[in-house]
Every structure is written in structure tokens, then in C-alpha cells.
Design a protein around this motif. Structure first.
Motif, PDB file in Angstrom:
ATOM      1  N   MET B   1       1.000  -1.062   0.087  1.00  0.00           N
ATOM      2  CA  MET B   1       0.084  -0.101  -0.164  1.00  0.00           C
ATOM      3  C   MET B   1       0.909   1.389  -0.063  1.00  0.00           C
ATOM      4  N   ARG B   2       1.944   1.012   0.809  1.00  0.00           N
ATOM      5  CA  ARG B   2       2.775   2.360   0.799  1.00  0.00           C
ATOM      6  C   ARG B   2       3.346   2.707  -0.392  1.00  0.00           C
ATOM      7  N   LYS B   3       3.903   1.717  -0.880  1.00  0.00           N
ATOM      8  CA  LYS B   3       4.505   1.875  -2.346  1.00  0.00           C
ATOM      9  C   LYS B   3       3.650   2.355  -3.237  1.00  0.00           C
ATOM     10  N   ARG B   4       2.502   2.007  -3.107  1.00  0.00           N
ATOM     11  CA  ARG B   4       1.676   2.498  -4.298  1.00  0.00           C
ATOM     12  C   ARG B   4       1.321   3.811  -4.147  1.00  0.00           C
ATOM     13  N   SER B   5       1.132   4.433  -3.056  1.00  0.00           N
ATOM     14  CA  SER B   5       0.882   5.643  -2.839  1.00  0.00           C
ATOM     15  C   SER B   5       2.186   6.681  -3.198  1.00  0.00           C
ATOM     16  N   ARG B   6       3.331   5.864  -2.892  1.00  0.00           N
ATOM     17  CA  ARG B   6       4.533   6.778  -3.176  1.00  0.00           C
ATOM     18  C   ARG B   6       4.669   6.842  -4.560  1.00  0.00           C
ATOM     19  N   ARG B   7       4.443   5.795  -5.362  1.00  0.00           N
ATOM     20  CA  ARG B   7       4.479   5.974  -6.681  1.00  0.00           C
ATOM     21  C   ARG B   7       4.012   6.921  -7.437  1.00  0.00           C
ATOM     22  N   ALA B   8       2.435   6.868  -6.801  1.00  0.00           N
ATOM     23  CA  ALA B   8       1.589   7.905  -7.432  1.00  0.00           C
ATOM     24  C   ALA B   8       1.993   9.282  -7.216  1.00  0.00           C
ATOM     25  N   PHE B   9       2.827   9.459  -5.925  1.00  0.00           N
ATOM     26  CA  PHE B   9       3.183  10.823  -5.570  1.00  0.00           C
ATOM     27  C   PHE B   9       4.178  11.283  -6.759  1.00  0.00           C
ATOM     28  N   LEU B  10       5.091  10.304  -6.906  1.00  0.00           N
ATOM     29  CA  LEU B  10       6.422  10.437  -7.800  1.00  0.00           C
ATOM     30  C   LEU B  10       5.636  10.765  -9.192  1.00  0.00           C
ATOM     31  N   ILE B 150      17.264   7.890  -2.205  1.00  0.00           N
ATOM     32  CA  ILE B 150      17.139   7.045  -0.981  1.00  0.00           C
ATOM     33  C   ILE B 150      15.507   6.708  -1.048  1.00  0.00           C
ATOM     34  N   GLU B 151      15.141   5.723  -0.608  1.00  0.00           N
ATOM     35  CA  GLU B 151      13.808   5.163  -0.394  1.00  0.00           C
ATOM     36  C   GLU B 151      13.271   5.430   1.229  1.00  0.00           C
ATOM     37  N   LEU B 152      11.958   5.945   1.213  1.00  0.00           N
ATOM     38  CA  LEU B 152      11.698   6.437   2.668  1.00  0.00           C
ATOM     39  C   LEU B 152      10.299   5.655   2.564  1.00  0.00           C
ATOM     40  N   PRO B 153       9.814   5.127   3.521  1.00  0.00           N
ATOM     41  CA  PRO B 153       8.291   4.396   3.352  1.00  0.00           C
ATOM     42  C   PRO B 153       7.189   5.365   3.462  1.00  0.00           C
ATOM     43  N   GLU B 154       7.286   6.246   3.796  1.00  0.00           N
ATOM     44  CA  GLU B 154       5.954   7.453   4.146  1.00  0.00           C
ATOM     45  C   GLU B 154       6.315   8.467   4.491  1.00  0.00           C
ATOM     46  N   LEU B 187      14.460  14.920   9.905  1.00  0.00           N
ATOM     47  CA  LEU B 187      14.263  15.191   8.489  1.00  0.00           C
ATOM     48  C   LEU B 187      12.536  15.267   8.145  1.00  0.00           C
ATOM     49  N   ASP B 188      11.706  15.947   8.201  1.00  0.00           N
ATOM     50  CA  ASP B 188      10.552  15.961   7.924  1.00  0.00           C
ATOM     51  C   ASP B 188      10.092  15.696   6.416  1.00  0.00           C
ATOM     52  N   TYR B 189       9.960  14.625   6.131  1.00  0.00           N
ATOM     53  CA  TYR B 189       9.845  14.179   4.825  1.00  0.00           C
ATOM     54  C   TYR B 189       8.268  14.333   4.159  1.00  0.00           C
ATOM     55  N   GLN B 190       7.934  15.422   3.584  1.00  0.00           N
ATOM     56  CA  GLN B 190       6.531  15.629   3.196  1.00  0.00           C
ATOM     57  C   GLN B 190       6.515  15.727   1.707  1.00  0.00           C
ATOM     58  N   PRO B 191       5.806  14.569   0.995  1.00  0.00           N
ATOM     59  CA  PRO B 191       5.877  14.454  -0.267  1.00  0.00           C
ATOM     60  C   PRO B 191       5.162  16.069  -1.006  1.00  0.00           C
ATOM     61  N   SER B 192       4.467  16.576  -0.201  1.00  0.00           N
ATOM     62  CA  SER B 192       3.610  17.789  -0.785  1.00  0.00           C
ATOM     63  C   SER B 192       4.636  18.975  -0.951  1.00  0.00           C
ATOM     64  N   GLU B 193       5.397  18.787   0.152  1.00  0.00           N
ATOM     65  CA  GLU B 193       6.651  20.047  -0.167  1.00  0.00           C
ATOM     66  C   GLU B 193       7.510  19.778  -1.109  1.00  0.00           C
ATOM     67  N   LEU B 194       7.922  18.440  -1.079  1.00  0.00           N
ATOM     68  CA  LEU B 194       8.748  18.299  -2.335  1.00  0.00           C
ATOM     69  C   LEU B 194       8.166  18.720  -3.767  1.00  0.00           C
ATOM     70  N   ARG B 195       6.986  18.432  -3.647  1.00  0.00           N
ATOM     71  CA  ARG B 195       6.108  18.548  -5.030  1.00  0.00           C
ATOM     72  C   ARG B 195       6.264  20.362  -5.333  1.00  0.00           C
ATOM     73  N   ASP B 196       6.357  21.046  -4.223  1.00  0.00           N
ATOM     74  CA  ASP B 196       6.356  22.290  -4.552  1.00  0.00           C
ATOM     75  C   ASP B 196       7.557  22.762  -4.801  1.00  0.00           C
ATOM     76  N   LEU B 197       8.640  22.201  -4.710  1.00  0.00           N
ATOM     77  CA  LEU B 197       9.935  22.680  -5.102  1.00  0.00           C
ATOM     78  C   LEU B 197      10.022  22.966  -6.682  1.00  0.00           C
ATOM     79  N   PRO B 198      10.702  24.257  -6.950  1.00  0.00           N
ATOM     80  CA  PRO B 198      10.736  24.591  -8.334  1.00  0.00           C
ATOM     81  C   PRO B 198      11.345  23.476  -9.255  1.00  0.00           C
ATOM     82  N   PHE B 199      10.768  23.420 -10.417  1.00  0.00           N
ATOM     83  CA  PHE B 199      11.233  22.519 -11.334  1.00  0.00           C
ATOM     84  C   PHE B 199      11.160  23.399 -12.675  1.00  0.00           C
ATOM     85  N   GLU B 200      12.142  23.617 -13.178  1.00  0.00           N
ATOM     86  CA  GLU B 200      12.236  24.827 -14.304  1.00  0.00           C
ATOM     87  C   GLU B 200      12.756  24.358 -15.600  1.00  0.00           C
TER      88      GLU B 200
END
Lengths: 436, 356
Positions: B1-10, B150-154, B187-200
């Protein structure tokens, strides 16, 4: 333990060794067919060699011409507690060990065992260890490792091709079995004298690493080759990389016929190894760039026979300067004497702590021989004088991490039960007492 | 389950990057790599990649003479190097982030190139990443650093420990007094914050052309550039090039801190990237110095860390004079992993000669 019919017997046995205990053993035996292992002699002391570590004569030879290494292992890490051993305790330990030796023949298919003692064990005696024994407390051996000291008093090493045998021997040594392989067991257990600090388990040989790769440290897609004998995918203890047992045996003093045992726990991080390196990079780093460039290593290296052909690798510094990478085995060539290494490897992989790891167990005449070998592996001068880094492209240092180190004296068989630090001094003392 | 949601995030990250479609969770990408395709016909030189990436700054700490900042970005491809060969590392479906512990010597700001920091990650006491040795790396926006995917579970808080062992013995001044260090970060790993990082995206016409993305100035973290030729100590003798790297040569009149005598000179070579002036560690360099046909030096240029020269390569010589011929041979190019835009440069490096 679930007895699900979906698990094949081999897979069941190897996980049972890791789990251990009487229940696992019994579940294992219940799943039959029962194994057929010849029993040992009535009086093991009369026929077994004085060198506990004289295993080679009891090991079959593989098709490639190398010693076959027993596939399943258990290490029992034991604490003695305070005080010095009594004669009765020595008799108990000897009786318990002889009990399992009577149950299984001394072979890879049967049981091979050793017991060894740490410097912390010997500290309790007034006498020091004799000068003929080099057994310092364990220490960090590179600038980039910070291992725990393996501070237990004794290590029992059980080895067999059959998981049931090491599990059976373990249970008998803990006093849990009245009978083992049809042989009645003495009313004496190691646990009457020692407390069990930790059981450590492992395996080595074709197929076992791949079967055990569902652990941390190995990528999820199962990259370990199906037939590989070790997690990193290559044969490691080719006969050409092993000294004769004579070379590692203590020659003088009261412990002549013994050896020293160095035991490190290494964790492996194989994501980089399998997902980020190419096969050529892996061959370069494990053997040497020459072997990669000339495709000398097929699969796990069975085609090398007994000879890793290290002479063709060239000078490690020259290779590091020109190729930017140096091989693990290549770095070890300089510590050879008479073209053989000075440490005898009896290491095996492990899933302890649910992480891919290696119990690096080696035997050598002196711990100094191990330190010399490990320093060659560190390649500090190579790092300093070339593009090779402290770990990067420096053999396999990138992928391994030493989490614990221990040094042990593996005494000759006649002194294996709770030896004093200086048996000769003790004998002399007793003689004086007797004459008083 | 965790993996699926992470893939979705990626997948979401990839979508954001490629088309700016924020929040497209579940978007299916055919490749496990979430980045745009590599530029076609990449030059054998430093080039402008397809895009630039933002970076998140985690905690910072100091210990034993070093400082460390825990920085990270989303996972991305890079290339490992052995000899002159590169191996492309693709983003794996389970990779959570690209972790970069930036370690520098507090007093001098130099990133030590003679150590291999180790990273351990735990969560509630449970080991998540054990004994990872991130690669030494070179990136256009960051220069020389350590990093790996690196991989993090959640999502959640993790404890990240960065351990630095003792370095080598080719260090001078305060660098030589610095031993081991250990840093512990949350380290506070928040996919939503990563998503907000610039990508230009970089304009397509510029992709693959000679050049480099601008270095990123991080708050509190020194910019690890090699000194300009004007700022190098000693008598600067000139600059030469090989494999798109620049080699600035200077000589010092006192070689004592490099193992020589007061009366000897120190020949220092400072290789750096074009455009961004990042130092290039982990090379095997050797040199010959000749005067009127007579060889004055024929040997290794060893890598040193010095407060004023930074990461450089050098040898002690009896004397250097104007008009001497210096030939620098690159026996091995920099054995550091490369981020996009550097993976085709600094590999084929012919010897180069300079008249001092």
C-alpha cells in the motif's frame, strides 16, 4: 510458525535456522522427510583432531576444486558472568560439546563446531595470556568505521549443510533435548555455565543468498543472482585465496594447535551495488579492472576454478592511478606470504537484524595478521595517491559497513572448555599446591 | 500500500515538472524516470541540461570542526564514474528523495574530498537506511557534494545521522586538525513540500549548448567554488585546459606546509569546472616540469586540501622559473558521480602543456 503448504522445504529450513528454538526445530523435523546424518563416534576425544579449526579435511571439494563450505551456520554468543571457572563447570562444557559430537559425524553433512574465547573472558584470570597468543581487544581498524566491541565471553560456531543439524545441536547445547539424532544427550548444557547473549545465524553457498534477499539492504526486485554463493554475487573463498590451516595455527606455547578468530559483523548496502553499478564496475571493484576489461569472470566466477588470477591484476597503486578504481582482491595481494593470504576465511552471509549482512569470520595465527590484511583492504595509501576515494572505487568499501568487531582465541580441543589464561602457569601452580 | 501511494506521488512530481500540471496524482508515466528525456547529441563538454531543480534545506549542525546541512530534492538521475566510463543511474520507482548531506570544514568552507560520509536513517528507533555511503558528486547548481537517491516508506519525521571519519594526511592549517564528526538531524519528509520545489525547464534551444546552470546560493552554506585566478595565493603562472576543465597553475615560494623546505617551491594546480568554477577532486594527476630541455619534476601531483588554495593538486619542486614548460597528465579523470550536464565532460582528458 505457520505450516503453510506453499513454502517449500528448503525455504522453510533456512528461515527456521534464522528463527531458531525448539519449536522451529520441531516444525522443521515434522515436515519430513527426515534427514539421514551419520552419528559421530562414541568417544570424540579419541578420534577428533586437536585443532578445532581443522575443518578442511572434513569438507568435500566442489566441482571447481574449492573447499565446500557448510551451508548453514549458527553462532552462539555466550556470557560467563563473574568469577573464574571451576573444574565442575569445565566438565559440564566439555560434556555438552561432546554430546553433540557423538550425535553427528564430523563433516559438512554432519556437524562442524568450534568454541572460542574473547580477551574479556581471559581478563578474569590473574595470569595474562602467554606471549605466544596475540589477542588484543577489538578496535576500529579504519578512520571511517566505528564498530561496537563484541564483548561477549565465548562464541560457539555451528556449521552444517543441514539446517536441522545446526538447530538440533543448538537445542541440545542448551539442554533442551534428551536425544539428538538417536543419541542420548548428557545431563549437561552450555547454558548451565553460560548465559546466551545472542544467537547469530547465517548461510553461504549457491542459491541461499538469493533465497534470503527479501531483507533491508537489498533492492526489492531481487537482484542477487539465483546461484550466487554470497550476496554480492561472487565466489569469494577460492582455494587460491585461502592459506593452508598450518599457516593460521599457533605454533608455540600452551595454546599451540589453536588459532585466533576475528569476527566482524558487516552490513551490506547493495542498492548502489546492484542498481547503480554495472557488472563491469562490480567485477572491477571485487576483483580488479583487468578482470573486467578481459571478461575473465563468468557469473559468480566458477570459471576461475581455484585461482582468482590475481597476478594479472597488476600493482594496485598503478591500477588506481590509471583506471581510477582498484579491486578488493587486488589490494589483498600485497599481504600474501608465499603467494597465499595470511587469514583463512570462514565467513557467511546473514539476515540478522533483518538486514543483509555478513558475519566475517576469519582465522589467523595472530590478530595482527588480520589487522595487516584489513589495512590492505582500507587502501589508505592508494586513496591518498590516486583518484580512488576513501570508499568510492576503493574495492568494495562503498557497500559495507562494520558494525561490530570481536577477537577470540580458538584454543586447541584439549583446552576448549573454559581454558585458563595461561595453562602452563596454572599447571605449575597446581603442582606447587600439590607438593606443598 | 505504501509503495503504491509513493509511486502515485512520484508520478505527480514528474507531471508537475514536465507539463506544469500540479496535482496530477496518479498520472501514469511509462518510464520509471520522471525526468524529461536527455538532450540529444550531448557535447563532450559541460552543457546546459533540460531543466533545473529546486532544493529543500533541512537542518544544519556543527561538530568537530565540520558543519553539515541536510539538503534534499526529488530523486533524479545521475551517473557513477569508474575510470573514463559512466553508468547512468535511473530513478527507481521506490525512491523518495535525493538526499544530499552537504559537509564543509567550518573555518575554511572547504568540502573535504578525502572522506566518505555515512548516512543512517531511522524512524522511531527502527532502521530505514543503514550504512549508506552517498556518492561524491558534482552538480551544476551545487558543485561538489555527497548524494544519493533514497527510499523512505512514508511521509513523516525521520532521524538522519551523518558520520564523517578522519580524513587523509594531505591537509594543511586548520584542516589538518579536524578529525571525525557526527551530525544528527530530524528530516520531515513531506511529499507535498517536495512537490512544491521549483522545477524549471531550460529553453529547448539552449538545452545541450555549452554552458551551465547558475550555482544556487544556499543560505548559511558557503558557496564551494575554487578561488578565481586573481584570488589564488602565490605567483599565478597561467591557465590551461583539458576535457573542458580549466587548470590554473600557481607557485608558492615556501613549500613547508606541503612537506617541503622553506627554500623549495610548491607547484599547485587548481582544476575547476568552466562557468561555475567548482573544484574537481578525485583525479590522478601527474606532471613534468622542464627547463631548457632538462627535467625538473616528473611525478604525481597529489590532491591536497588547503585553506587558501582549496582542493588542488601539487608537488614540491626546487625551483620554478618563467619560461619553464609544465605538462599536466590526467591519469584518471575525476572519479565523482555526475549530475546532468557534467556527465560528458571531464572524462576524456588529454595531457596539456603550459609555458609558465
Amino acid at each position: 510458525m505457520s505450516d503453510s503448504p506453499g513454502i517449500d522445504r528448503r525455504a522453510f529450513v533456512k528461515s527456521a535456522v534464522a528463527i531458531g528454538g525448539a519449536a522451529a526445530l520441531s516444525a522443521c523435523l515434522d515436515r519430513g522427510p527426515s534427514i539421514d546424518v551419520p552419528r559421530g563416534p562414541e568417544e570424540p576425544a579419541a578420534t577428533f583432531p586437536e585443532r578445532q579449526h581443522a575443518w578442511n579435511a572434513a569438507l568435500p571439494t566442489t566441482d571447481a576444486g574449492n573447499n565446500h563450505h557448510p551451508r548453514h551456520r549458527v553462532l552462539l554468543a555466550l556470557d560467563y558472568g563473574d568469577g573464574t571457572p571451576t573444574a565442575a563447570e569445565r566438565e559440564t562444557v566439555e560434556a555438552a560439546l561432546a554430546g553433540v559430537e557423538r550425535a553427528y559425524e564430523r563433516s559438512a553433512a554432519g556437524l562442524l563446531l568450534t568454541i572460542s574465547y574473547s580477551p574479556y573472558y581471559f581478563e578474569r584470570f590473574d595470569d595474562d595470556l602467554p606471549e605466544s597468543v596475540d589477542l588484543p581487544e577489538p578496535a576500529a581498524l579504519s578512520s571511517f568505521e566505528d564498530p561496537d566491541a563484541d564483548a561477549v565471553d565465548a562464541i560457539v560456531h555451528l556449521a552444517s549443510d543441514h539446517g536441522e543439524v545446526v538447530m538440533g545441536a543448538e537445542e541440545a547445547l542448551k539442554g533442551e533435548l534428551g536425544e539428538l539424532n538417536g543419541v542420548s544427550q548428557p545431563d549437561a548444557a552450555l547454558t548451565d555455565v553460560f548465559s546466551l547473549d545472542e544467537r547469530r545465524t547465517g548461510f553461504v553457498g549457491d542459491g541461499l543468498p538469493a533465497e534470503n534477499q527479501d531483507v533491508d539492504g537489498v533492492p526489492d526486485d531481487g537482484p542477487v543472482p539465483e546461484d550466487a554463493p554470497m550476496y554480492m554475487g561472487f565466489e569469494s573463498a577460492l582455494d587460491g585465496n585461502q592459506p593452508p590451516e598450518d599457516r593460521v595455527t599457533i605454533q608455540q606455547g600452551p595454546f599451540a594447535g589453536g588459532t585466533t578468530q576475528q569476527l566482524s559483523m558487516l552490513t551490506l548496502n547493495l542498492t548502489q551495488w546492484y542498481e547503480q553499478d554495472t557488472r563491469d564496475q562490480r567485477v572491477s571493484k571485487m576483483f580488479c579492472p583487468h578482470h573486467a576489461q578481459n571478461d575473465l569472470v563468468e557469473d559468480a566466477g566458477e570459471n576461475l576454478g581455484t585461482d582468482p588470477q590475481m597476478d594479472d591484476c597488476g600493482d594496485p597503486i598503478e591500477t588506481a592511478r590509471r583506471e581510477g578504481v582498484v579491486g578488493h582482491s587486488q589490494k589483498m595481494v600485497e599481504v600474501r606470504e608465499d603467494d597465499t593470504p595470511i587469514i583463512l576465511r570462514r565467513d557467511f552471509d546473514s539476515t540478522d537484524r533483518d538486514h543483509a549482512g555478513l558475519h566475517f569470520l576469519s582465522l589467523q595465527r595472530t590478530i595482527t595478521d588480520f589487522v595487516t590484511t584489513r589495512e590492505a583492504m582500507n587502501g589508505e595509501q592508494i586513496d591518498s595517491d590516486s583518484a580512488v576515494g576513501q570508499r568510492t572505487n576503493n574495492g568494495i568499501l562503498q557497500y559495507i559497513n562494520t558494525v561490530r568487531r570481536g577477537n577470540f582465541l580458538l584454543p586447541p580441543r584439549s583446552l576448549r572448555a573454559l581454558p585458563p589464561a595461561n595453562p602452563r602457569a596454572t599447571v605449575a601452580e597446581n603442582a606447587e599446591v600439590a607438593n606443598a | 500500500m505504501r509503495k503504491r501511494s509513493r509511486r502515485a506521488f512520484l508520478a505527480g512530481v514528474g507531471a508537475t515538472g514536465v507539463g506544469g500540471l500540479t496535482g496530477c496524482l496518479g498520472f501514469e508515466l511509462e518510464s520509471s524516470s520522471l525526468e524529461p528525456s536527455l538532450v540529444e547529441n550531448r557535447p563532450d563538454a559541460v552543457y546546459l541540461p533540460t531543466h533545473t531543480e529546486g532544493m529543500a534545506m533541512g537542518e544544519m549542525g556543527s561538530d568537530g570542526g565540520y558543519s553539515c546541512a541536510l539538503t534534499y530534492s526529488y530523486p533524479h538521475r545521475f551517473w557513477t564514474v569508474t575510470g573514463s566510463d559512466t553508468a547512468q543511474v535511473e530513478v527507481e520507482s521506490d525512491d523518495a528523495l535525493h538526499l544530499m548531506p552537504v559537509v564543509w570544514h567550518s573555518e575554511t568552507g572547504i568540502v573535504p574530498s578525502d572522506v566518505s560520509p555515512r548516512v543512517d536513517v531511522t524512524q522511531d528507533g527502527e532502521s530505514i537506511v543503514d550504512g549508506l555511503n552517498p556518492w561524491p558528486m558534482l552538480a551544476q547548481q551545487m558543485g561538489y557534494h555527497f548524494g544519493d537517491n533514497i527510499e523512505l516508506p512514508e511521509a513523516g519525521e525521520y532521524t538522519v545521522t551523518v558520520s564523517v571519519g578522519a580524513g587523509g594526511d594531505r591537509r594543511t592549517g586548520p584542516l589538518a586538525d579536524t578529525g571525525a564528526a557526527e551530525f544528527e538531524f530530524t528530516l520531515d519528509y513531506q511529499p507535498s513540500e517536495l512537490r512544491d520545489l521549483p522545477f524549471e525547464d531550460i529553453a529547448e534551444a539552449r538545452q545541450g549548448t555549452h554552458g551551465a546552470a547558475e550555482p544556487m546560493q544556499m543560505k548559511m552554506v558557503p558557496m564551494m567554488q575554487a578561488p578565481t585566478a586573481d584570488d589564488l595565493p602565490g605567483t599565478v603562472r597561467g591557465t590551461t585546459e583539458s576535457g573542458d576543465a580549466q587548470f590554473v597553475v600557481t607557485t608558492l615560494d615556501d613549500a613547508t606546509r606541503f612537506g617541503g623546505d622553506e627554500g623549495q617551491q610548491y607547484l599547485a594546480v587548481s582544476p575547476r569546472t568552466p562557468y561555475n568554477r567548482f573544484p574537481l577532486p578525485q583525479m590522478s594527476l601527474s606532471a613534468t616540469l622542464s627547463r631548457d630541455g632538462e627535467t625538473r619534476l616528473d611525478g604525481y601531483l597529489n590532491e591536497w586540501l588547503d585553506p587558501d588554495l582549496g582542493i588542488h593538486y601539487g608537488a614540491v619542486v626546487d625551483s620554478v622559473a618563467a619560461g619553464d614548460d609544465l605538462t599536466i597528465a590526467v591519469d584518471s579523470p575525476p572519479q565523482i558521480s555526475r549530475h546532468e550536464g557534467y556527465e560528458t565532460a571531464f572524462l576524456s582528458m588529454p595531457e596539456t602543456t603550459l609555458t609558465l
